[in-house]
Design a protein around this motif. Structure first.
Motif, PDB file in Angstrom:
ATOM      1  N   UNK A 306     -23.508 -43.619 141.076  1.00 15.37           N
ATOM      2  CA  UNK A 306     -22.063 -43.419 141.222  1.00 15.37           C
ATOM      3  C   UNK A 306     -21.764 -41.955 140.916  1.00 15.37           C
ATOM      4  N   UNK A 320     -38.249 -50.224 137.444  1.00 15.91           N
ATOM      5  CA  UNK A 320     -36.971 -50.085 136.752  1.00 15.91           C
ATOM      6  C   UNK A 320     -35.761 -50.087 137.652  1.00 15.91           C
ATOM      7  N   UNK A 321     -34.652 -50.506 137.043  1.00 18.27           N
ATOM      8  CA  UNK A 321     -33.346 -50.168 137.582  1.00 18.27           C
ATOM      9  C   UNK A 321     -33.007 -48.772 137.063  1.00 18.27           C
ATOM     10  N   UNK A 323     -29.945 -46.353 136.815  1.00 15.36           N
ATOM     11  CA  UNK A 323     -28.484 -46.342 136.936  1.00 15.36           C
ATOM     12  C   UNK A 323     -27.993 -44.951 136.561  1.00 15.36           C
ATOM     13  N   UNK A 325     -24.920 -41.854 136.858  1.00 12.12           N
ATOM     14  CA  UNK A 325     -23.526 -41.518 137.161  1.00 12.12           C
ATOM     15  C   UNK A 325     -23.316 -40.044 136.825  1.00 12.12           C
TER      16      UNK A 325
ATOM     17  N   UNK B  20     -25.486 -51.834 126.619  1.00 13.51           N
ATOM     18  CA  UNK B  20     -26.423 -51.964 127.723  1.00 13.51           C
ATOM     19  C   UNK B  20     -27.001 -50.583 128.056  1.00 13.51           C
ATOM     20  N   UNK B 338     -34.926 -50.424 132.481  1.00 15.84           N
ATOM     21  CA  UNK B 338     -33.710 -49.747 132.945  1.00 15.84           C
ATOM     22  C   UNK B 338     -33.697 -48.312 132.436  1.00 15.84           C
ATOM     23  N   UNK B 340     -30.781 -45.449 132.202  1.00 16.50           N
ATOM     24  CA  UNK B 340     -29.352 -45.192 132.382  1.00 16.50           C
ATOM     25  C   UNK B 340     -29.059 -43.733 132.061  1.00 16.50           C
ATOM     26  N   UNK B 341     -28.359 -43.066 132.970  1.00 16.50           N
ATOM     27  CA  UNK B 341     -27.896 -41.695 132.721  1.00 16.50           C
ATOM     28  C   UNK B 341     -26.434 -41.679 133.136  1.00 16.50           C
ATOM     29  N   UNK B 342     -25.546 -41.369 132.189  1.00 17.40           N
ATOM     30  CA  UNK B 342     -24.114 -41.581 132.450  1.00 17.40           C
ATOM     31  C   UNK B 342     -23.302 -40.712 131.489  1.00 17.40           C
ATOM     32  N   UNK B 348     -15.719 -44.278 131.064  1.00 19.77           N
ATOM     33  CA  UNK B 348     -16.586 -44.034 132.227  1.00 19.77           C
ATOM     34  C   UNK B 348     -17.804 -44.949 132.183  1.00 19.77           C
ATOM     35  N   UNK B 352     -18.547 -47.923 134.845  1.00 21.85           N
ATOM     36  CA  UNK B 352     -19.789 -47.810 135.605  1.00 21.85           C
ATOM     37  C   UNK B 352     -20.608 -49.093 135.499  1.00 21.85           C
ATOM     38  N   UNK B 355     -20.467 -52.752 137.140  1.00 23.78           N
ATOM     39  CA  UNK B 355     -21.136 -53.085 138.406  1.00 23.78           C
ATOM     40  C   UNK B 355     -22.402 -53.916 138.237  1.00 23.78           C
ATOM     41  N   UNK B 356     -22.956 -53.936 137.032  1.00 25.67           N
ATOM     42  CA  UNK B 356     -24.165 -54.755 136.890  1.00 25.67           C
ATOM     43  C   UNK B 356     -23.835 -56.244 136.915  1.00 25.67           C
ATOM     44  N   UNK B 360     -27.050 -58.653 142.609  1.00 26.05           N
ATOM     45  CA  UNK B 360     -28.319 -57.946 142.795  1.00 26.05           C
ATOM     46  C   UNK B 360     -28.880 -57.350 141.494  1.00 26.05           C
ATOM     47  N   UNK B 361     -28.031 -57.231 140.482  1.00 31.17           N
ATOM     48  CA  UNK B 361     -28.512 -56.651 139.220  1.00 31.17           C
ATOM     49  C   UNK B 361     -28.777 -57.709 138.158  1.00 31.17           C
ATOM     50  N   UNK B 363     -31.162 -59.573 137.125  1.00 27.30           N
ATOM     51  CA  UNK B 363     -32.322 -59.561 136.221  1.00 27.30           C
ATOM     52  C   UNK B 363     -32.284 -58.429 135.196  1.00 27.30           C
ATOM     53  N   UNK B 364     -31.339 -57.492 135.365  1.00 29.97           N
ATOM     54  CA  UNK B 364     -31.250 -56.375 134.418  1.00 29.97           C
ATOM     55  C   UNK B 364     -30.131 -56.559 133.393  1.00 29.97           C
TER      56      UNK B 364
END
Lengths: 365, 365
Positions: A306, A320-321, A323, A325, B20, B338, B340-342, B348, B352, B355-356, B360-361, B363-364
């Motif tokens: 995003x 991995x997922x 994710x 932003x 998460x 997973x 995650x970078x945010x 925010x 973001x 959406x999990x 489709x997400x 399993x995460x």
């Protein structure tokens, strides 16, 4: 073209950090498939040459530390076609080693020297070009290199200026080289591109063994002198000892700098095959054509992106997922023991990761 | 304070996604040690109460799916002190279940209800405060909550306005509540802060079982009605069936909304213990005091940070070098499955990761 006299020497000794952390000192780029083509770079290079030459005539030069990787990826390679460098001394000594090895096997040898880490899409055209070049050097006593018509002012390539200006440039007709310039700055690269008389130097060379031998002995006697006695040592029980001594005493010098920029026998063959030096994360991103709507190129089990644009995500294990932003123009590389997040720009990346040379990062190199 | 009449009910049923991908539906925050203190949140909460009350008097309410996690982390908990919710129905039904359970055991029970996921640094002061509060409700028929003097216009907390304005506010002297406001917007939070007559509601409640029972029956008969017959069902072989039916039919409603905002018996105890709701990545970052010179807080095997500020890096397995460049005010969380970078900003992040919820997400999650 008499195939019995034609050889190929694949240079596979480099230990670059440009694909760090996917590439490591113990597994550099040529032994990887960063572009996810299904084969490693060196395997592609070897297979490409197998379509042109008998297996027996294809040699690989690499560092001793990569012997097992080569044998694992090219299991059919016969041991005497694997030349091992005991020390990293750049391409001039490697070429000397290969030249003398081939001269001993066949004084009429011609050979092509090529890197092991390029992508060439149109392999038929490539084969035709190489065959034409073998024919050309059979007739002409030149050091032939291959040139690609530049499409952008790239500062990561070497440029060759042809004698006679842009009018002298015709596809598949070798032309004499006026100058070589390695990795110019942006302004210079723009001038080169605009002039129309420069080609990207593809880093592939082709010549008679005799010709390159003579030119090396002329321009690099400090290197070739260390190989004196090669006629008796190479291919015998003392080869190892002989090569260890020669490389140990040898300076570190590239073939481009030591010979090609000095000789007056350099010619260039303007080629049309689709040659790509996927040599940096940025160039890998440019190579990857599968993008999302925001220009992100991502290789992971699953992706959620995003507010992110032009970002390259590489998660080689694909477990991995990822994710993300708010990342514009980044690279994200996630391996088992390193997570890298950095602007995609080559220079920023290079500057940043130069720090992994510090002792505290040794185990991650 | 007669300790035999004093109980604690720890609420541990929440399944938030605010941490998460470290917290997951199957292992929410209370069962984690995101702040790396050496113990999980629920273990801290339990140990803190063990210093005040006999083990026998400490109950835990949680979802059936977390039964094994509770028993793993609080192995000494006796089975009859574990109340399992068959469906997630928020805090009002959980409190009803706990209230009737305690009334059956001891009609003179007083009890404190507290979340399982807070950090309280000064445990001695906390114990003194809770003991003082038990004494207070023994003498006074009130629904007591605990208030922390706000230090910033935080929009993640609930606020309680005290009757009588700022002059009525004295540490350790309960005062009647005029209004409760859950998570105000920034402007309102600033007004609250400036007025000096608001406290952060710490989400801890303390009362006689009889008092909260009466107030629930008054304000939430649609909930308490489902528990009719509790005297015969609870603590017997039919408890499971009884509770499954009650929770199945029950609405989803919080104690704050269903009772505390409606009752005229709410009082608040202004406390001084250091209470922290480390409930979001941003608040975890604020809690972590070990920073580098650019305000980055990082938990990884090894870190290389350049041109990065105020960024939180969490690599819980601590197996990796995390190399970041050019990240300002981000969170980077790297788990086994997973990455995650945010941006670190709570809103925010929340937007973001909403959406999990997409299939489709799954399993995460």
């Amino acid at each position: 073209m008499n195939k019995n006299n034609c050889y190929c020497v694949i240079m596979a000794g480099g230990a670059g950090t440009r694909f760090w952390p996917v590439s490591r000192v113990n597994r550099p780029k040529q032994f990887l498939d960063v572009a996810e083509t299904g084969k490693t770079f060196i395997r592609h290079t070897y297979d490409r040459m197998l379509k042109i030459l008998p297996q027996e005539n294809i040699l690989i030069v690499t560092a001793e530390r990569y012997r097992d990787l080569v044998m694992e990826q090219i299991p059919e390679l016969e041991r005497h076609n694997l030349l091992l460098e005991p020390y990293a001394r750049n391409t001039a000594p490697s070429t000397a080693y290969a030249t003398y090895t081939l001269l001993k096997r066949n004084p009429d040898a011609h050979f092509v020297v090529m890197p092991s880490d390029y992508i060439i899409e149109n392999e038929e055209l490539f084969a035709k070009t190489i065959e034409g070049a073998f024919d050309y050097v059979e007739q002409n006593d030149v050091l032939l290199t291959f040139g690609v018509v530049p499409t952008r002012p790239d500062t990561n390539y070497g440029y060759a200026q042809v004698l006679g200006g842009r009018d002298a440039l015709k596809y598949n007709e070798p032309v004499k080289v006026k100058t070589f310039t390695e990795k110019p700055d942006k302004d210079l690269a723009k001038i080169f591109l605009a002039s129309g008389e420069f080609l990207w130097n593809a880093g592939i060379f082709l010549w008679k063994a005799r010709t390159i031998c003579r030119e090396m002995e002329k321009h690099l006697p400090q290197v070739t002198g260390l190989f004196r006695g090669w006629e008796h040592a190479l291919g015998t029980g003392v080869e190892n000892e002989f090569i260890t001594k020669a490389f140990s005493d040898c300076m570190n010098i590239s073939l481009a700098y030591g010979v090609m920029e000095k000789t007056d026998m350099a010619w260039i063959y303007p080629v049309q095959f689709d040659w790509q030096d996927v040599g940096t994360w940025e160039s890998l991103y440019n190579y990857m054509t599968e993008r999302d709507g925001n220009g992100n190129a991502m290789s992971a089990d699953k992706v959620l992106a995003e507010d992110s644009r032009s970002t390259l995500v590489i998660s080689p294990e694909k477990k991995k997922l990822v994710a993300i932003k708010g990342l514009d123009d980044y690279i994200v590389v996630d391996t088992d023991d390193v997570l890298l997040i950095c602007p995609k720009d080559d220079k920023k990346f290079k500057d940043f990761i130069s720090q992994i040379a510090m002792p505290e990062f040794e185990k991650y190199r």
